[in-house]
Design a protein around this motif. Structure first.
Motif, mmCIF file in Angstrom:
data_model
loop_
_atom_site.group_PDB
_atom_site.id
_atom_site.type_symbol
_atom_site.label_atom_id
_atom_site.label_comp_id
_atom_site.label_asym_id
_atom_site.label_seq_id
_atom_site.Cartn_x
_atom_site.Cartn_y
_atom_site.Cartn_z
ATOM 1 N N PRO A 12 0.790 -1.243 0.000
ATOM 2 C CA PRO A 12 0.000 0.000 0.000
ATOM 3 C C PRO A 12 0.818 1.286 0.000
ATOM 4 O O PRO A 12 0.276 2.362 -0.218
ATOM 5 N N GLY A 80 0.476 -1.233 -7.368
ATOM 6 C CA GLY A 80 0.329 -0.941 -5.949
ATOM 7 C C GLY A 80 -0.407 -2.098 -5.288
ATOM 8 O O GLY A 80 -1.084 -2.881 -5.967
ATOM 9 N N ASP A 82 -1.636 -5.456 -4.058
ATOM 10 C CA ASP A 82 -1.410 -6.781 -4.624
ATOM 11 C C ASP A 82 -1.519 -6.671 -6.141
ATOM 12 O O ASP A 82 -2.381 -5.959 -6.657
ATOM 13 N N VAL A 85 -5.041 -7.893 -7.545
ATOM 14 C CA VAL A 85 -6.317 -7.318 -7.107
ATOM 15 C C VAL A 85 -6.547 -6.003 -7.858
ATOM 16 O O VAL A 85 -5.856 -5.021 -7.605
ATOM 17 N N THR A 115 -2.663 -6.067 -0.129
ATOM 18 C CA THR A 115 -3.676 -5.261 -0.812
ATOM 19 C C THR A 115 -4.261 -4.202 0.133
ATOM 20 O O THR A 115 -4.201 -4.342 1.359
ATOM 21 N N ALA A 116 -4.816 -3.152 -0.461
ATOM 22 C CA ALA A 116 -5.304 -2.017 0.331
ATOM 23 C C ALA A 116 -6.286 -2.442 1.417
ATOM 24 O O ALA A 116 -6.252 -1.920 2.534
ATOM 25 N N ILE A 198 -3.424 4.769 3.142
ATOM 26 C CA ILE A 198 -2.956 3.954 4.256
ATOM 27 C C ILE A 198 -1.465 3.648 4.115
ATOM 28 O O ILE A 198 -1.002 3.322 3.024
ATOM 29 N N MET A 220 -9.341 9.070 -4.888
ATOM 30 C CA MET A 220 -8.816 7.858 -5.525
ATOM 31 C C MET A 220 -7.781 7.125 -4.668
ATOM 32 O O MET A 220 -7.380 6.013 -5.014
ATOM 33 N N THR A 222 -8.519 6.355 -1.516
ATOM 34 C CA THR A 222 -9.319 5.917 -0.372
ATOM 35 C C THR A 222 -9.912 4.537 -0.616
ATOM 36 O O THR A 222 -10.384 4.239 -1.705
HETATM 37 N N1 SAH Z 1 -3.810 -3.449 -6.598
HETATM 38 C C1 SAH Z 1 -4.249 -2.489 -5.604
HETATM 39 C C2 SAH Z 1 -5.606 -1.891 -5.950
HETATM 40 C C3 SAH Z 1 -5.600 -1.038 -7.188
HETATM 41 S S1 SAH Z 1 -7.147 -0.231 -7.450
HETATM 42 C C4 SAH Z 1 -4.307 -3.166 -4.235
HETATM 43 O O1 SAH Z 1 -4.229 -4.399 -4.162
HETATM 44 O O2 SAH Z 1 -4.421 -2.466 -3.231
HETATM 45 C C5 SAH Z 1 -6.802 1.366 -6.708
HETATM 46 C C6 SAH Z 1 -7.605 1.541 -5.431
HETATM 47 O O3 SAH Z 1 -6.979 0.803 -4.375
HETATM 48 C C7 SAH Z 1 -7.703 2.958 -4.921
HETATM 49 O O4 SAH Z 1 -8.724 3.702 -5.564
HETATM 50 C C8 SAH Z 1 -8.032 2.725 -3.455
HETATM 51 O O5 SAH Z 1 -9.399 2.367 -3.323
HETATM 52 C C9 SAH Z 1 -7.206 1.473 -3.149
HETATM 53 N N2 SAH Z 1 -5.896 1.791 -2.551
HETATM 54 C C10 SAH Z 1 -4.685 1.541 -3.064
HETATM 55 N N3 SAH Z 1 -3.703 1.918 -2.204
HETATM 56 C C11 SAH Z 1 -4.325 2.420 -1.111
HETATM 57 C C12 SAH Z 1 -3.858 2.958 0.138
HETATM 58 N N4 SAH Z 1 -2.553 3.064 0.438
HETATM 59 N N5 SAH Z 1 -4.788 3.380 1.035
HETATM 60 C C13 SAH Z 1 -6.106 3.269 0.764
HETATM 61 N N6 SAH Z 1 -6.596 2.759 -0.394
HETATM 62 C C14 SAH Z 1 -5.720 2.339 -1.324
#
Ligand code: SAH
Length: 252
Positions: A12, A80, A82, A85, A115-116, A198, A220, A222
């Motif tokens: 994240p 970013g 996973d 995902v 993942t987030a 996060i 975006m 969040t």
């Molecule tokens: N592959 C990523 C998701 C990509 S889609 C994963 O597994 O996390 C992008 C979305 O992921 C963003 O709009 C948000 O909803 C979420 N996201 C990614 N990083 C984040 C973080 N550090 N904090 C909160 N939400 C996050």
């Protein structure tokens, strides 16, 4: 074919939340491809070539990575969180399925990341402690009617719901529409957590109820988690409450 493609989830944001395997795969790569802000998180070696691209061109980026690997390079493609995902691993397999036959003979490996929703869940307490689902609110690659249908079924099934891609400048109304769907099914007291950026310096966490949740609080970066009927808050004197979902549910 001698080339290699690793699809790497960076986690994240915080370096400590990247796996050792992800770091090792990146260190071995000759070429690293990804969305610019993700590449900016890395400390590449002088010998490594970085190929930054726009956020939206996933399939082109996947094909470029496969082409480079097919030419014999050791390629890392980063996402970013996973990599599987709502991320690049699917785009790569889509490119392989519809692309050159020789791409099937490449050495392709997917390296997982945090993942987030797992990073957000850990900050909040344990909201994903019982059955949950993840839904992307982006209607770039699927019709909004399908998003609404999945939200309705998830709420009827009493899943905890993690919403990825809740809002962006180009998609300002979707989260409000999603809350409207959920308000027709879930109790107004259902907890709604906004977990923003996060594990990054600008991290912000807010907890509301479904009745009071303001979709304007999301962007975006969040992730939104909506509790099930079983999810609960534990109040704390001088801190944000913990949000958790008990492991046991007695009746439907
Ligand atoms: N592959 C990523 C998701 C990509 S889609 C994963 O597994 O996390 C992008 C979305 O992921 C963003 O709009 C948000 O909803 C979420 N996201 C990614 N990083 C984040 C973080 N550090 N904090 C909160 N939400 C996050």
């Amino acid at each position: 074919m001698s080339g290699r493609l690793v699809i790497v989830g960076l986690g994240p944001g915080a370096p400590g939340l990247m796996t050792h395997d992800a770091e090792a795969a990146l260190a071995e790569a000759s070429d690293i491809l990804g969305y610019g802000p993700y590449l900016a998180r890395l400390s590449p070696l002088p010998s490594q070539r970085l190929h930054a691209s726009d956020n939206r061109q996933e399939l082109d980026r996947a094909r470029a990575a496969l082409d480079l690997a097919a030419s014999g390079k050791n390629v890392a493609l980063v996402s970013g969180g996973d990599s599987g995902v709502f991320a690049m691993a699917s785009a790569v397999f889509e490119a392989i399925e519809t692309g050159e036959a020789a791409w099937c003979t490449l050495d392709v490996e997917v390296i997982p990341g945090i993942t987030a929703m797992f990073a957000a869940s850990a900050r909040l307490g344990a909201p994903l402690g019982h059955d949950f689902c993840a839904i992307s609110l982006s209607d770039n690659l699927k019709p909004w009617s399908l998003v609404e249908s999945r939200l309705r079924h998830a709420a009827l099934g009493d899943f905890v719901i993690a919403l990825y891609n809740p809002a962006s400048r180009a998609r300002p109304w979707q989260l409000g529409a999603a809350f409207d769907v959920l308000r027709g099914i879930l109790p107004p007291t259902a907890p709604v957590a906004f977990a923003q950026a996060i594990s990054r310096p600008e991290e912000r966490i807010e907890i509301f109820s479904l009745a009071t949740a303001d979709p304007g609080r999301a962007d975006m970066r969040t992730l939104v988690i909506i509790g099930s009927r079983a999810s609960r808050l534990i109040a704390r004197p001088a801190a944000r409450p913990w949000l958790y979902t008990p492991r046991r549910v007695n009746s439907a």
